[in-house]
Design an enzyme around this catalytic site. Structure first.
Site, PDB file in Angstrom:
ATOM      1  N   CYS A   1      -7.729   2.426   1.541  1.00 32.44           N
ATOM      2  CA  CYS A   1      -9.008   1.286   0.847  1.00 32.44           C
ATOM      3  C   CYS A   1      -8.262   0.838  -0.170  1.00 32.44           C
ATOM      4  CB  CYS A   1     -10.100   2.284   1.037  1.00 32.44           C
ATOM      5  SG  CYS A   1     -11.572   1.315  -0.101  1.00 32.44           S
TER       6      CYS A   1
ATOM      7  N   SER B   1       0.767  -1.334  -0.076  1.00 32.61           N
ATOM      8  CA  SER B   1      -0.075  -0.002  -0.140  1.00 32.61           C
ATOM      9  C   SER B   1       0.842   1.135  -0.015  1.00 32.61           C
ATOM     10  CB  SER B   1      -0.882   0.096   1.249  1.00 32.61           C
ATOM     11  OG  SER B   1      -1.736  -1.174   1.074  1.00 32.61           O
TER      12      SER B   1
END
Lengths: 625, 366
Positions: free
Chosen positions: A388, A330
């Site tokens: 997310c 991420s």
């Protein structure tokens, strides 16, 4: 009374004898002519040639090794020193029966069993009357033992020379590297790394790290003494001499205190930490843990010790910061977000609905968010702060792999950073073209999605992650990270600073893009729902970060994992990229903790500790605040 | 008249002025080079000078003996010398090779005796034979030559063996043995060469190989030859000057006071010096040839010619060795190289030459 036979036929006898004398005289004259022709050939025709040979015989050039430059840290701590050491040497021509003498010596000193075999080859490979080193780094006791017995070993002597020593040992090895004996291979290499005449007196050469990449500056220039010698090689007088020019001292940008603190924060876990000053690209910490003591390598490490290091499942010889390839996970999301704004794919306030998964049309497979329940409606800031996945699946789908490749490459991923260390790896940012060329397969749409969250084929080094953090901190300015800040001439103390090298700025032109992305990263640590919000509590400065988790199975790690360690070794790697302070960044970090499971819990606290530590040493007066 | 009376005076003393003049010239050159080659050791030069004095005295002493007497003593000398050679083979001393006999107070090489005894005995043997000699005579003479030569070669001292054989064979040559026989002997020699090669000691074979290609082993056996060539070549036309030779003074040149002293000479005195040295040798050699031609009986002729050309053989073998044209055999440069035994033997042989020359008149008048 005459003696012997009277010459009965004097005339005939005399005739024969005179003829013989004449023939013998002609023979004599011929042979004298042969001698003279040879003398003319040697003394007149080839006089110059033999004069040169006589000079070469008489005069010997003895190279004098230059003193290798010292290496200091940015805070002035000596990282690589030259220490006097003693070695046992022998001139085989003077030693008589070398094998017998060495066998006797082995009873006095621990010389190692392979010595005789090594000597055999070295005796042949060297010039007449040159000495051979039998053992380096003699202890004082060994020197004393030999000195007492010296008379028994003609041709053997103790020579003092300077040996490299690394006072901080394993702490700095990933940056400084080490020197080792020059190998045959290095001497024969054709890329001119070694000028053999300049290295004629040098025994060691940089093998890794700064020692290797700055070999030319550290080495210096060989000096020489032209001496008159006799056939035994004894020096009779010095005809001419030229002192060596010592190598230049290096001042690294690394701060030894920050480096030490970084190692401490890893607390024995495997991992890597790279700290960069964003404005200059100066590397302030460069940690690969665990490491090894470079001093063991300077004069050759024993096979047992080397095998122990090599076979260790923790891979201490592996410089993770420079060579470790990890999926960025991420941590690429801020970059993706910047692309979203720049390419006009999303506005800052645009919401993406996250039900916990995303499906591609016509495919049953669900691409899942780490938050199984879903984030609901997610805008750009929240997508970074809460990481997310669905937001980025959807964004990646819209961006397409080609634009993703261009964007991520612009942030330094998938290509070498250009740091002044040898052997850096480029990592991988995939593209259609790459997959066709290397994997011989077409690109599948689903692969775009998982690469959008830094998984799939993507691989980065901790150094690249730190550089990415620095580029974000610089709002697009790309500075090449570097280890060496200054050269120093040891003779006059003159210092010469290296100017930071810049690369083309990341082509992100919309003014609000950086603000939005950095605000998102700020939210990660200091927002209400940031993934690493717990770690920033009580910080006196504002900073930005992004957590990441790399799934392990994609890493080609050590295959010799022991059964009982499997579970630990299968845990995910924890990643964190970060910079601080927010407005005028002074420190950018790339952190990987192997098997650390969670970026927010394992890697992010390290960043906080290092920021606190660094600002305290930079601004000691504010430390209390 | 004056000239005549002076000549008579020298004759009574049995001294031949041209020969002695040449010898003294060579001795002087020898001492000068030796001073340089011995790293300016006056001790060595004085020692060598004393030996020269002894040798010169012996030369004059031998000259007092008539050739007839020398010839009569020859067989006895030959037997004693050969006996000592056998003894040497049994109890001799020396590094690697058994060449020396050590009587405590006296240490010498019996092979030196044979350098003189062999030609003397062959000449004695041929003195009353019909010349040119016939086959049985030649065969006997060859045995006389081969026996000591073989014993010396066995020591092993190939250089001396060759010189002893040469001295004996020269006598046969000057006795006029037929060319056909010489041709056969040469052919046999060529045919036997492989056998000789295999009977040589390893180091002897190596020396031959080294001469053919010194560069093959520059630090080993080729070292002498290469360093000698460097010394000679770097001397050039006029040399580096006395005491200035680097090759010898820095000890690159091995055996530079003994067998390789010619290299030192070439280095320091150059080609000019070599011409001077060769002239001095030629003076002695030409005088020897003159004496041989003037001798009045076959013993005198054969002896004088043999000794003269043996001397030349010494000079040629030594110079050829130093210049890399012949294998390295231990042959000193006559009257120049440091060392006592060969010097004394050589001067004695020159004494024989003087004897042949100065006893001539009485023979003629008798």
């Amino acid at each position: 009374m005459s003696f012997g036979r009277r010459l009965r036929e004097p005339a005939r006898d005399t005739q024969v004898f005179v003829k013989r004398i004449a023939i013998a005289s002609i023979g004599m004259v011929t042979l004298v002519a042969v001698l003279l022709s040879r003398l003319v050939y040697l003394q007149l025709v080839n006089h110059d040639h033999f004069t040169t040979l006589a000079q070469e015989n008489r005069l010997k050039v003895l190279p004098i090794p230059p003193t290798r430059g010292l290496i200091y840290s940015g805070d002035g701590v000596l990282l690589a020193d030259n220490r006097a050491s003693f070695s046992l040497e022998v001139v085989p021509e003077k030693a008589g029966d070398l094998n017998a003498a060495v066998t006797q010596l082995q009873q006095l000193l621990p010389l190692g069993p392979e010595l005789l075999a090594r000597l055999k080859t070295e005796v042949r490979a060297r010039r007449r009357f040159d000495s051979i080193a039998l053992k380096d780094n003699l202890t004082e006791q060994e020197v004393a033992i030999f000195s007492v017995n010296r008379h028994r070993f003609p041709g053997f002597s103790i020579a003092g020379r300077l040996t490299r020593y690394y006072p901080l040992g394993a702490q700095m090895v990933s940056a400084v590297g080490y020197v080792g004996r020059i190998s045959e291979e290095e001497l024969k290499r054709t890329d001119n790394r070694i000028d053999t005449s300049n290295y004629s007196a040098t025994t060691h050469i940089g093998k890794e790290g700064v020692e290797r990449s700055y070999e030319a500056q550290l080495h210096g220039e060989v000096g020489y003494q032209q001496v008159e010698v006799n056939a035994q090689g004894r020096i009779l007088r010095v005809v001419e001499s030229q002192p060596p020019i010592p190598g230049r001292n290096l001042y690294l940008s690394i701060d030894s205190r920050l480096q030490g603190e970084a190692i401490k924060t890893l607390n024995g876990q495997k991992g890597a930490i790279v700290a960069i000053e964003p404005a200059t690209g100066s590397v302030l910490a460069f940690v690969s843990n665990p490491a090894f003591d470079p001093n063991d390598f300077v004069n050759g490490i024993s096979a047992t010790a080397y095998n122990a290091l090599r076979e260790s499942p923790d891979r201490p010889l592996f410089n993770r910061a420079l060579l470790g390839l990890y999926p960025p996970g991420s941590t690429v999301k801020p970059v993706m977000a910047a692309g979203a704004l720049e390419y006009g794919l999303r506005d800052r306030g645009d919401q993406t609905w996250c039900p916990g998964w995303l499906q591609l049309p016509g495919v049953t497979h669900k691409y899942r968010c780490w938050q199984k329940a879903g984030h609901g409606g997610v805008d750009l800031l929240r997508s970074i702060a809460e990481s997310c996945d669905v937001y980025y699946y959807s964004l990646a789908r819209d961006m397409g792999i080609e634009r993703m490749h261009e964007l991520l490459t612009g942030f330094g991923l998938g290509r070498v950073t250009g740091i002044d260390l040898p052997g850096e790896l480029a990592g991988l940012v995939p593209s259609r073209e790459w997959k066709r060329r290397v994997r011989k397969l077409p690109w599948f749409p689903g692969e775009t999605l998982i690469n959008g969250i830094g998984q799939g084929f993507m691989l980065t080094t901790p150094l690249q992650l730190a550089q990415m953090a620095a580029i974000l901190a610089n709002r697009g300015r790309v500075v090449v990270p570097h280890m060496v800040r200054e050269f120093e001439n040891p003779q006059d103390g003159h210092r010469e600073a290296l100017t930071p090298v810049e690369r083309p700025t990341v082509p992100i032109v919309k003014p609000d893009t950086w603000a939005a992305v950095i605000e998102g990263m700020h939210e990660v640590v200091q927002g209400e729902r940031g993934t690493a919000r717990a770690t920033a509590l009580g910080a006196t400065y504002q900073y930005a970060g992004k957590t990441g988790t790399a799934q392990l199975f994609t890493i080609a790690q050590d295959k010799r994992i022991k059964v009982q360690d499997v579970t630990k070794h299968l845990r995910d790697h924890a990643l964190f990229v970060s910079f601080a302070p927010l407005d005028r960044p002074e420190l950018a970090l790339g952190i990987i903790v192997e098997n650390g499971e969670s970026g927010s819990h394992t890697a992010a606290p390290i960043a906080r500790t290092l920021f606190d530590f660094y600002f305290a040493i930079r601004r000691p007066n504010d430390a209390s605040g | 008249m004056l000239r005549g009376s002076r000549g008579q005076l020298w004759g009574k003393l049995h001294i031949d002025p041209p020969l002695v003049g040449g010898v003294l010239m060579l001795c002087a050159i020898g001492l000068v080079v030796l001073f340089s080659a011995s790293d300016q050791s006056t001790d060595i030069v004085i020692k060598q000078g004393a030996r020269m004095g002894l040798g010169l005295g012996l030369m004059v002493a031998v000259a007092q003996l008539s050739p007839a007497r020398l010839a009569r003593w020859a067989p006895a000398l030959y037997l004693v010398g050969t006996g000592l050679l056998v003894l040497t083979a049994v109890i001799g001393t020396g590094r690697g090779a058994h060449r020396w006999l050590d009587f405590g107070f006296l240490r010498f090489q019996p092979s030196e005796i044979m350098k003189l005894a062999t030609p003397l005995t062959v000449a004695w043997f041929l003195r009353d034979k019909l010349l040119p000699p016939r086959l049985p005579v030649i065969a006997t003479a060859l045995v006389l030559v081969a026996l000591p030569a073989a014993l010396i070669a066995e020591q092993p001292d190939l250089g001396t063996a060759i010189l002893v054989a040469a001295a004996g064979l020269f006598v046969l040559f000057f006795a006029g043995i037929s060319w056909r026989f010489i041709g056969l002997a040469v052919a046999a020699g060529v045919a036997l060469a492989p056998i000789a090669w295999y009977s040589m000691h390893g180091y002897q074979r190596q020396r031959v190989l080294t001469m053919l290609d010194p560069a093959a082993d520059p630090l080993g056996t080729g070292y002498h030859i290469i360093q000698a060539a460097i010394a000679v070549g770097s001397g050039g036309w006029s040399g580096k000057g006395w005491l200035n030779g680097t090759q010898s003074h820095l000890e690159f040149l091995p055996e530079h006071a003994t067998d390789f002293i010619f290299a030192v000479y070439c280095e320091e005195f150059g080609l000019i010096g070599v011409l001077v040295l060769l002239s001095a040798y030629l003076l002695v050699l030409v005088r020897g040839v003159t004496i041989a031609l003037g001798a009045q009986d076959s013993f005198g002729r054969l002896m004088a010619a043999s000794l003269t050309f043996t001397l030349f053989t010494y000079v040629f073998v030594n110079m050829g060795m130093v210049l890399g044209q012949l294998p390295v055999v231990g042959v000193p440069l006559p009257l120049i190289s440091y060392g006592g035994t060969s010097l004394v033997t050589l001067l004695t042989s020159l004494g024989i030459l003087m004897s042949i020359q100065t006893h001539r008149r009485y023979l003629a008048n008798a």
